[in-house]
Design an enzyme around this catalytic site. Sequence first.
Site, PDB file in Angstrom:
ATOM      1  N   ARG A 163      -2.105 -14.432   4.589  1.00  0.00           N
ATOM      2  CA  ARG A 163      -2.935 -13.678   5.569  1.00  0.00           C
ATOM      3  C   ARG A 163      -2.315 -13.971   7.068  1.00  0.00           C
ATOM      4  NH1 ARG A 163      -7.243 -11.238   4.306  1.00  0.00           N
ATOM      5  NH2 ARG A 163      -8.723 -11.541   6.118  1.00  0.00           N
ATOM      6  N   ARG A 191       2.319  -6.562   8.950  1.00  0.00           N
ATOM      7  CA  ARG A 191       1.599  -5.190   9.481  1.00  0.00           C
ATOM      8  C   ARG A 191       2.125  -4.756  10.841  1.00  0.00           C
ATOM      9  NH1 ARG A 191      -4.310  -7.160   7.460  1.00  0.00           N
ATOM     10  NH2 ARG A 191      -4.230  -5.981   5.398  1.00  0.00           N
ATOM     11  N   LYS A 201       0.792  -1.069   0.069  1.00  0.00           N
ATOM     12  CA  LYS A 201       0.109  -0.081  -0.110  1.00  0.00           C
ATOM     13  C   LYS A 201       0.860   1.337  -0.028  1.00  0.00           C
ATOM     14  CE  LYS A 201      -4.118  -1.986   2.294  1.00  0.00           C
ATOM     15  NZ  LYS A 201      -5.248  -1.842   3.314  1.00  0.00           N
ATOM     16  N   GLU A 212      -9.850  -9.934  -7.661  1.00  0.00           N
ATOM     17  CA  GLU A 212      -9.083  -8.763  -7.455  1.00  0.00           C
ATOM     18  C   GLU A 212      -7.793  -8.678  -8.571  1.00  0.00           C
ATOM     19  OE1 GLU A 212      -9.525  -8.335  -2.685  1.00  0.00           O
ATOM     20  OE2 GLU A 212      -7.799  -9.313  -3.287  1.00  0.00           O
ATOM     21  N   THR A 215      -5.561  -6.999  10.790  1.00  0.00           N
ATOM     22  CA  THR A 215      -5.973  -5.791   9.857  1.00  0.00           C
ATOM     23  C   THR A 215      -5.627  -4.686  10.608  1.00  0.00           C
ATOM     24  OG1 THR A 215      -7.926  -6.683   8.980  1.00  0.00           O
ATOM     25  CG2 THR A 215      -7.902  -4.449   9.044  1.00  0.00           C
ATOM     26  N   HIS A 221      -1.999  -5.349   1.518  1.00  0.00           N
ATOM     27  CA  HIS A 221      -3.623  -5.988   1.226  1.00  0.00           C
ATOM     28  C   HIS A 221      -3.232  -7.295   0.844  1.00  0.00           C
ATOM     29  CE1 HIS A 221      -7.484  -7.084  -0.154  1.00  0.00           C
ATOM     30  NE2 HIS A 221      -7.233  -7.327  -1.174  1.00  0.00           N
ATOM     31  N   TYR A 268     -12.554  -2.461  -4.036  1.00  0.00           N
ATOM     32  CA  TYR A 268     -12.967  -2.535  -2.575  1.00  0.00           C
ATOM     33  C   TYR A 268     -14.524  -2.497  -2.575  1.00  0.00           C
ATOM     34  CZ  TYR A 268      -8.435  -2.115  -0.383  1.00  0.00           C
ATOM     35  OH  TYR A 268      -7.039  -2.458  -0.060  1.00  0.00           O
ATOM     36  N   ASN A 302      -2.042   0.300   6.679  1.00  0.00           N
ATOM     37  CA  ASN A 302      -1.530  -1.094   7.361  1.00  0.00           C
ATOM     38  C   ASN A 302      -0.700  -1.787   6.531  1.00  0.00           C
ATOM     39  OD1 ASN A 302      -3.785  -1.998   5.431  1.00  0.00           O
ATOM     40  ND2 ASN A 302      -4.918  -2.817   6.822  1.00  0.00           N
ATOM     41  N   PHE A 304     -15.735   3.047   6.663  1.00  0.00           N
ATOM     42  CA  PHE A 304     -14.424   3.585   6.523  1.00  0.00           C
ATOM     43  C   PHE A 304     -14.113   3.427   4.952  1.00  0.00           C
ATOM     44  CE2 PHE A 304     -14.815  -0.882   7.088  1.00  0.00           C
ATOM     45  CZ  PHE A 304     -14.245  -1.732   5.810  1.00  0.00           C
TER      46      PHE A 304
HETATM   47  P1  CMP Z   1      -7.321  -4.516   3.316  1.00  0.00           P
HETATM   48  O1  CMP Z   1      -6.884  -5.766   3.781  1.00  0.00           O
HETATM   49  O2  CMP Z   1      -6.775  -3.465   2.270  1.00  0.00           O
HETATM   50  O3  CMP Z   1      -9.055  -4.720   2.916  1.00  0.00           O
HETATM   51  C1  CMP Z   1      -9.791  -3.775   3.455  1.00  0.00           C
HETATM   52  C2  CMP Z   1      -9.427  -2.534   4.110  1.00  0.00           C
HETATM   53  O4  CMP Z   1     -10.255  -1.519   4.767  1.00  0.00           O
HETATM   54  C3  CMP Z   1      -8.400  -3.060   5.165  1.00  0.00           C
HETATM   55  O5  CMP Z   1      -7.463  -3.754   4.736  1.00  0.00           O
HETATM   56  C4  CMP Z   1      -8.295  -1.653   6.120  1.00  0.00           C
HETATM   57  O6  CMP Z   1      -7.123  -1.181   5.571  1.00  0.00           O
HETATM   58  C5  CMP Z   1      -9.584  -0.959   5.704  1.00  0.00           C
HETATM   59  N1  CMP Z   1     -10.286  -0.953   6.837  1.00  0.00           N
HETATM   60  C6  CMP Z   1     -10.964  -2.130   7.468  1.00  0.00           C
HETATM   61  N2  CMP Z   1     -11.625  -1.704   8.762  1.00  0.00           N
HETATM   62  C7  CMP Z   1     -11.463  -0.306   8.846  1.00  0.00           C
HETATM   63  C8  CMP Z   1     -11.651   0.687   9.900  1.00  0.00           C
HETATM   64  N3  CMP Z   1     -12.470   0.551  10.538  1.00  0.00           N
HETATM   65  N4  CMP Z   1     -11.198   1.825   9.372  1.00  0.00           N
HETATM   66  C9  CMP Z   1     -10.269   2.278   8.448  1.00  0.00           C
HETATM   67  N5  CMP Z   1      -9.960   1.166   7.553  1.00  0.00           N
HETATM   68  C10 CMP Z   1     -10.471  -0.010   7.546  1.00  0.00           C
END
Ligand code: CMP
Length: 135
Positions: free
Chosen positions: A87, A104, A11, A128, A93, A117, A51, A114, A59
């Site tokens: 994962r 992460r 990211k 994806e 996350t 992905h 997404y 984070n 979010f």
């Molecule tokens: P990712 O694996 O890219 O998949 C969806 C993304 O949404 C996740 O990582 C986070 O970066 C983001 N995400 C999920 N929950 C929240 C949250 N509560 N606030 C901000 N970002 C979020």
Amino acid sequence: MAKEKTLCLIKPDAVKANHIGEIIAILESQHFSILKMKLMKMNLNLAEKFYNVHKGKPFFDELVKFMTSGEIVALVLERENPIGKLREIVGNTDSNLAEDGTIRNKFGTDKGQNAIHASDAQETANYEISVIFGK
Ligand code: CMP
């Protein structure tokens, strides 16, 4: 066990902090083969499509804004059980809750920024990969 594919995005936060090489070294050390890779910038349409499953969540706007804020690296990775293994090494996350040694934990800041992905299921990975690299 057959080899399968998954998608990984490094990211904008991790790209800006010059962590591309370290993250790829971790992936290769865990026996992921890189089948496709590109440095790219997501536009709004692409980020919203990628997404799509999170559309309407509180979010979502923040997520799309962040993911279009800078360059990312997209990778198609292959190994046995790629989704589960990726994962596991990516971690929680929320980077603040990510287990010691995970990507992460090492490179992320919080839940939004984070670092990486990883697809959460084979069907998601297929979707994806097609969004980023085409069919
Ligand atoms: P990712 O694996 O890219 O998949 C969806 C993304 O949404 C996740 O990582 C986070 O970066 C983001 N995400 C999920 N929950 C929240 C949250 N509560 N606030 C901000 N970002 C979020």
